[in-house]
Design a protein around this motif. Structure first.
Motif, mmCIF file in Angstrom:
data_model
loop_
_atom_site.group_PDB
_atom_site.id
_atom_site.type_symbol
_atom_site.label_atom_id
_atom_site.label_comp_id
_atom_site.label_asym_id
_atom_site.label_seq_id
_atom_site.Cartn_x
_atom_site.Cartn_y
_atom_site.Cartn_z
ATOM 1 N N ALA A 112 0.838 -1.196 0.000
ATOM 2 C CA ALA A 112 0.000 0.000 0.000
ATOM 3 C C ALA A 112 0.875 1.248 0.000
ATOM 4 C CB ALA A 112 -0.898 0.008 1.240
ATOM 5 N N VAL A 113 0.321 2.346 -0.438
ATOM 6 C CA VAL A 113 1.025 3.623 -0.423
ATOM 7 C C VAL A 113 1.213 4.053 1.025
ATOM 8 C CG1 VAL A 113 0.828 6.070 -1.056
ATOM 9 C CG2 VAL A 113 0.096 4.300 -2.665
ATOM 10 N N GLY A 114 2.372 4.610 1.336
ATOM 11 C CA GLY A 114 2.631 5.071 2.695
ATOM 12 C C GLY A 114 4.081 5.455 2.876
ATOM 13 N N GLU A 115 4.545 5.303 4.103
ATOM 14 C CA GLU A 115 5.923 5.617 4.440
ATOM 15 C C GLU A 115 6.620 4.337 4.887
ATOM 16 O OE1 GLU A 115 8.287 8.816 7.237
ATOM 17 O OE2 GLU A 115 6.449 7.916 8.021
ATOM 18 N N ALA A 116 7.861 4.198 4.475
ATOM 19 C CA ALA A 116 8.673 3.060 4.898
ATOM 20 C C ALA A 116 10.020 3.597 5.350
ATOM 21 C CB ALA A 116 8.849 2.072 3.746
ATOM 22 N N TYR A 117 10.850 2.729 5.867
ATOM 23 C CA TYR A 117 12.196 3.119 6.291
ATOM 24 C C TYR A 117 13.224 2.233 5.606
ATOM 25 C CZ TYR A 117 9.999 5.923 9.870
ATOM 26 O OH TYR A 117 9.240 6.858 10.510
ATOM 27 N N VAL A 118 14.338 2.852 5.249
ATOM 28 C CA VAL A 118 15.496 2.112 4.770
ATOM 29 C C VAL A 118 16.437 2.010 5.951
ATOM 30 C CG1 VAL A 118 17.421 2.078 3.155
ATOM 31 C CG2 VAL A 118 15.244 3.059 2.457
ATOM 32 N N PHE A 119 16.764 0.800 6.363
ATOM 33 C CA PHE A 119 17.714 0.561 7.443
ATOM 34 C C PHE A 119 19.074 0.347 6.778
ATOM 35 C CE2 PHE A 119 13.575 -0.477 9.078
ATOM 36 C CZ PHE A 119 13.589 0.125 10.325
ATOM 37 N N HIS A 143 9.303 7.199 0.670
ATOM 38 C CA HIS A 143 7.923 7.026 0.209
ATOM 39 C C HIS A 143 7.745 5.595 -0.291
ATOM 40 C CE1 HIS A 143 4.054 7.948 -1.514
ATOM 41 N NE2 HIS A 143 4.461 7.540 -2.706
ATOM 42 N N MET A 144 6.637 4.964 0.088
ATOM 43 C CA MET A 144 6.336 3.610 -0.366
ATOM 44 C C MET A 144 5.175 3.672 -1.343
ATOM 45 S SD MET A 144 5.681 0.068 1.739
ATOM 46 C CE MET A 144 4.345 0.729 2.715
ATOM 47 N N ILE A 145 5.330 2.999 -2.471
ATOM 48 C CA ILE A 145 4.274 2.949 -3.478
ATOM 49 C C ILE A 145 3.723 1.537 -3.562
ATOM 50 C CG2 ILE A 145 5.232 4.830 -4.859
ATOM 51 C CD1 ILE A 145 5.722 1.843 -6.581
ATOM 52 N N ALA A 146 2.494 1.429 -4.031
ATOM 53 C CA ALA A 146 1.897 0.133 -4.359
ATOM 54 C C ALA A 146 1.990 -0.011 -5.874
ATOM 55 C CB ALA A 146 0.445 0.084 -3.894
ATOM 56 N N LEU A 147 2.586 -1.086 -6.350
ATOM 57 C CA LEU A 147 2.775 -1.250 -7.793
ATOM 58 C C LEU A 147 1.456 -1.215 -8.552
ATOM 59 C CD1 LEU A 147 5.573 -3.974 -7.893
ATOM 60 C CD2 LEU A 147 5.796 -1.510 -8.215
ATOM 61 N N ARG A 156 0.656 -4.027 -19.074
ATOM 62 C CA ARG A 156 1.115 -5.372 -18.705
ATOM 63 C C ARG A 156 2.626 -5.323 -18.525
ATOM 64 N NH1 ARG A 156 1.590 -10.634 -22.368
ATOM 65 N NH2 ARG A 156 2.439 -11.947 -20.750
ATOM 66 N N ASN A 157 3.093 -5.696 -17.347
ATOM 67 C CA ASN A 157 4.520 -5.802 -17.096
ATOM 68 C C ASN A 157 4.888 -7.270 -17.218
ATOM 69 O OD1 ASN A 157 5.244 -3.017 -16.418
ATOM 70 N ND2 ASN A 157 3.726 -3.323 -14.832
#
Length: 163
Positions: A112-119, A143-147, A156-157
């Motif tokens: 889902a769209v939202g926020e994530a963290y890179v550790f 920023h986190m995206i939903a494909l 089509r991918n």
């Protein structure tokens, strides 16, 4: 001496195949069971033109560059990299290699769209993670995206590579 070959080829706009077989027989001059030589060979080759690729966890672009070359100028590559510095290096690598049909996206991919963290690893830029693991790591918001939301429904991918 005799030689026989049979080949089949075919395909479509995006795919092609070739299947061939060969029989070769040659008599020698020595005589007996050591006199002749026989060989059977078979070969199959198939190709499929892939137009779009997703590369998730692209790092600095080793696989992205390879996928861009495989897809050619008519193909399209989207490379998602959550770490800002790695994404900038990826963009420079794409530009230096003439991969205008590849796009580096600074984002994490998730459900889902939202926020994530890179550790982030202090010792290895290839060991940054979007999940917390043992040991101390600095973290950076991304920023986190939903494909499913990032691409139009009709698109089509054809290939997705994830780390």
């Amino acid at each position: 001496m005799s030689s026989h070959q049979l080949s089949f080829t075919g395909g479509s706009e995006k795919s092609s195949y070739t299947i061939s077989g060969n029989y070769f027989d040659q008599n020698g001059i020595v005589g007996g069971d050591k006199s002749g030589f026989q060989r059977y060979t078979a070969r199959m080759n198939a190709t499929h033109e892939v137009k779009s690729w997703l590369n998730i966890g692209a790092n600095i672009g080793l696989h992205t560059l390879k996928l861009a070359k495989l897809g050619g100028p008519a193909g399209r590559v989207w490379a998602f990299e959550a770490d800002r510095a790695n994404c900038e290096t990826l963009r420079r690598n794409l530009a230096a290699n003439g991969c205008a049909h590849a796009e580096a996206v600074h984002a994490a991919a998730g459900a889902a769209v939202g926020e994530a963290y890179v550790f982030k690893s202090s010792a290895n830029a290839g060991d940054h993670r979007t999940f917390h693991s043992s040991g101390w790591r600095s973290r950076e918001s991304v920023h986190m995206i939903a494909l499913d939301d990032h691409f139009p429904q009709a698109q089509r991918n054809e290939f997705i590579k994830m780390y």
